[in-house]
Design a protein around this motif. Sequence first.
Motif, short mmCIF file in Angstrom:
data_model
loop_
_atom_site.label_atom_id
_atom_site.label_comp_id
_atom_site.label_asym_id
_atom_site.label_seq_id
_atom_site.Cartn_x
_atom_site.Cartn_y
_atom_site.Cartn_z
N MET A 1 -14.64 -42.03 2.90
CA MET A 1 -13.40 -41.30 3.09
C MET A 1 -12.38 -41.80 2.07
O MET A 1 -12.33 -42.97 1.75
CB MET A 1 -12.85 -41.56 4.49
N LEU A 2 -11.55 -40.90 1.60
CA LEU A 2 -10.43 -41.29 0.75
C LEU A 2 -9.41 -42.05 1.58
O LEU A 2 -9.32 -41.86 2.81
CB LEU A 2 -9.76 -40.05 0.18
N LEU A 3 -8.62 -42.89 0.92
CA LEU A 3 -7.58 -43.62 1.66
C LEU A 3 -6.60 -42.66 2.32
O LEU A 3 -6.11 -42.91 3.42
CB LEU A 3 -6.85 -44.60 0.75
N SER A 4 -6.35 -41.53 1.67
CA SER A 4 -5.44 -40.54 2.26
C SER A 4 -6.03 -39.94 3.53
O SER A 4 -5.30 -39.64 4.48
CB SER A 4 -5.10 -39.44 1.25
N ASP A 5 -7.36 -39.79 3.57
CA ASP A 5 -8.02 -39.30 4.79
C ASP A 5 -7.91 -40.32 5.92
O ASP A 5 -7.68 -39.97 7.07
CB ASP A 5 -9.50 -38.99 4.53
N VAL A 6 -8.08 -41.59 5.57
CA VAL A 6 -7.95 -42.66 6.55
C VAL A 6 -6.51 -42.69 7.09
O VAL A 6 -6.28 -42.81 8.29
CB VAL A 6 -8.33 -44.03 5.95
N ALA A 7 -5.55 -42.56 6.19
CA ALA A 7 -4.14 -42.55 6.60
C ALA A 7 -3.87 -41.41 7.57
O ALA A 7 -3.18 -41.60 8.58
CB ALA A 7 -3.23 -42.44 5.37
N ALA A 8 -4.41 -40.24 7.29
CA ALA A 8 -4.22 -39.10 8.18
C ALA A 8 -4.87 -39.36 9.54
O ALA A 8 -4.30 -39.05 10.58
CB ALA A 8 -4.79 -37.83 7.54
N GLU A 9 -6.06 -39.94 9.52
CA GLU A 9 -6.79 -40.24 10.76
C GLU A 9 -6.02 -41.23 11.63
O GLU A 9 -5.96 -41.09 12.86
CB GLU A 9 -8.16 -40.81 10.41
N LEU A 10 -5.40 -42.24 11.00
CA LEU A 10 -4.66 -43.27 11.74
C LEU A 10 -3.20 -42.91 11.94
O LEU A 10 -2.47 -43.64 12.62
CB LEU A 10 -4.78 -44.61 11.02
N ASN A 11 -2.76 -41.84 11.30
CA ASN A 11 -1.36 -41.41 11.36
C ASN A 11 -0.42 -42.49 10.83
O ASN A 11 0.58 -42.85 11.48
CB ASN A 11 -0.97 -40.98 12.79
N VAL A 12 -0.78 -43.03 9.67
CA VAL A 12 0.04 -44.01 8.97
C VAL A 12 0.16 -43.57 7.52
O VAL A 12 -0.48 -42.60 7.10
CB VAL A 12 -0.57 -45.44 9.06
N SER A 13 0.93 -44.29 6.74
CA SER A 13 1.12 -43.92 5.35
C SER A 13 -0.06 -44.36 4.48
O SER A 13 -0.80 -45.28 4.84
CB SER A 13 2.41 -44.54 4.79
N ASP A 14 -0.20 -43.70 3.35
CA ASP A 14 -1.23 -44.08 2.38
C ASP A 14 -1.04 -45.53 1.95
O ASP A 14 -2.01 -46.27 1.81
CB ASP A 14 -1.18 -43.19 1.15
N SER A 15 0.20 -45.95 1.75
CA SER A 15 0.46 -47.32 1.31
C SER A 15 0.07 -48.35 2.37
O SER A 15 -0.38 -49.44 2.04
CB SER A 15 1.91 -47.50 0.87
N GLN A 16 0.21 -47.99 3.65
CA GLN A 16 -0.23 -48.90 4.72
C GLN A 16 -1.74 -49.09 4.67
O GLN A 16 -2.23 -50.20 4.81
CB GLN A 16 0.19 -48.38 6.08
N VAL A 17 -2.47 -48.00 4.45
CA VAL A 17 -3.93 -48.09 4.36
C VAL A 17 -4.31 -48.90 3.13
O VAL A 17 -5.21 -49.75 3.19
CB VAL A 17 -4.59 -46.70 4.35
#
Length: 72
Positions: free
Chosen positions: A1-17
Amino acid sequence: MLLSDVAAELNVSDSQVYHMVRSGELPAIKIGGRGQWRVERAKLEEYIQHKYAETASWVRENPLNERDADLP
């Protein structure tokens, strides 16, 4: 998964991921010529389960007090 996909899944920012990956908190691999990060779905699911267990432990160790019970 892209980091942006992970961010969306966790409902956090891309920078947090990105920070979670760079700190080693969330396992990921760096691939391709531009070194793009990828997280395997199974690793993300393991991470989420670990966080559930960690949170449950924290809740047990930090019971509600009367003041907290009044919060919404």
